[in-house]
Design a protein around this motif. Structure first.
Motif, PDB file in Angstrom:
ATOM      1  N   SER A  81     -71.332-116.447  50.474  1.00 30.91           N
ATOM      2  CA  SER A  81     -70.470-117.661  49.691  1.00 30.91           C
ATOM      3  C   SER A  81     -69.337-117.459  49.505  1.00 30.91           C
ATOM      4  O   SER A  81     -68.813-118.411  48.865  1.00 30.91           O
ATOM      5  N   ASP A 133     -66.904-130.965  56.147  1.00 32.82           N
ATOM      6  CA  ASP A 133     -67.701-130.392  55.093  1.00 32.82           C
ATOM      7  C   ASP A 133     -66.886-130.512  53.795  1.00 32.82           C
ATOM      8  O   ASP A 133     -66.198-129.756  53.350  1.00 32.82           O
ATOM      9  N   ASN A 185     -67.174-131.236  50.569  1.00 28.80           N
ATOM     10  CA  ASN A 185     -67.843-130.545  49.416  1.00 28.80           C
ATOM     11  C   ASN A 185     -67.412-129.026  49.304  1.00 28.80           C
ATOM     12  O   ASN A 185     -67.856-128.115  48.618  1.00 28.80           O
ATOM     13  N   SER A 186     -67.069-128.399  50.741  1.00 32.95           N
ATOM     14  CA  SER A 186     -66.904-127.113  50.891  1.00 32.95           C
ATOM     15  C   SER A 186     -68.334-126.249  50.409  1.00 32.95           C
ATOM     16  O   SER A 186     -68.215-125.406  49.822  1.00 32.95           O
ATOM     17  N   ASN A 187     -69.240-126.598  50.941  1.00 34.68           N
ATOM     18  CA  ASN A 187     -70.844-126.065  50.413  1.00 34.68           C
ATOM     19  C   ASN A 187     -71.568-125.642  51.383  1.00 34.68           C
ATOM     20  O   ASN A 187     -72.890-125.371  51.265  1.00 34.68           O
ATOM     21  N   THR A 188     -71.382-125.902  52.765  1.00 31.18           N
ATOM     22  CA  THR A 188     -71.922-125.521  54.060  1.00 31.18           C
ATOM     23  C   THR A 188     -71.983-124.112  54.137  1.00 31.18           C
ATOM     24  O   THR A 188     -70.998-123.637  54.551  1.00 31.18           O
ATOM     25  N   THR A 189     -73.306-123.541  54.426  1.00 26.60           N
ATOM     26  CA  THR A 189     -73.207-121.868  54.653  1.00 26.60           C
ATOM     27  C   THR A 189     -73.986-121.696  55.737  1.00 26.60           C
ATOM     28  O   THR A 189     -74.879-122.683  56.320  1.00 26.60           O
TER      29      THR A 189
END
Length: 233
Positions: free
Chosen positions: A67, A104, A106-110
């Motif tokens: 993360s 991405d 929202n900068s939340n793709t993992t």
């Protein structure tokens, strides 16, 4: 032929402008101090050329944290070469921060990283690592500032004459010997071309010819075809 130390290089500059040589650089002042500064300036000028010197190549590894998207570049980082995800067995593709933001926002793709970009003094990975990955980082480092008597410069040996000529030009200009400085420009350009030719030969062998799976004796493997290739005419 071995590299000359910082003290030896400084004395070469002092001798070329008819000044007394130094026995140590500790506590130096006046022309001796200026000669040291000009050698460092000459070294920086060579590094800031749009060109990569083979002896400045560095490889290191760092480990990702789940993360966490950004990782600091090395303290001696100069110019990047590539990033390889050793864990995922994947060469990461360099991209722009804008491209990552587009896909991405929202900068939340993992997941497992496939791309990276430079953000200030850090690497930004995409997707954001969801687990621990070992990343191999290859880059061209900044040469270390020369400060001590026995210190050796980080540039390749092939650059030594260019390094000296550059510092000599600066010293001659500082001493108002402008005719000497102008005459040195041609010598500097010729020495730089020779150093680049020698450097290119080594870079080609180290980074380009041998950059893919190869046989150490015969070179790059020949192409392989399926057993059925050409069957039936």
């Amino acid at each position: 032929m071995a590299k000359q130390t910082f003290l030896e290089l400084t004395n070469r500059i002092l001798a070329r402008v008819s000044l007394a040589e130094a026995t140590t650089l500790v506590g130096s002042t006046g022309h001796t101090l200026m000669a040291q500064r000009f050698l460092n300036e000459s070294q920086n000028n060579l590094f800031f050329l749009p060109y990569n010197w083979y002896s400045l190549y560095v490889t290191r590894t760092f480990v990702t944290v789940a993360s966490t998207a950004e990782y600091a570049v090395a303290t001696d980082f100069g110019r990047g070469l590539d990033l390889l995800d050793v864990t995922g067995d994947r060469l990461l593709c360099e991209t722009l921060l804008r491209n990552i933001d587009d896909v991405d926002p929202n900068s939340n793709t993992t997941g497992s990283p496939t791309h990276y970009c430079y953000v200030g003094g850090s690497y930004r990975l995409y997707p954001i690592p969801s687990a621990v990955h070992t990343i191999r980082d290859r880059y061209w480092k900044q040469p270390t500032e020369l400060t001590t008597n026995a210190q050796l410069y980080d540039l390749p040996l092939e650059c030594e004459n260019v390094l000296l000529l550059g510092a000599w030009m600066l010293m001659a200009t500082y001493m108002n010997k402008l005719e000497v400085a102008l005459q040195l420009i041609t010598q500097y350009d010729k020495a730089l071309k020779k150093a680049k030719v020698a450097n290119d030969r080594l870079l080609d062998r180290a980074l380009y010819i041998n950059s893919y799976p190869h046989n150490s004796y015969y070179g790059i493997f020949p192409p392989r075809f399926p057993n059925t290739y050409g069957a039936g005419g």
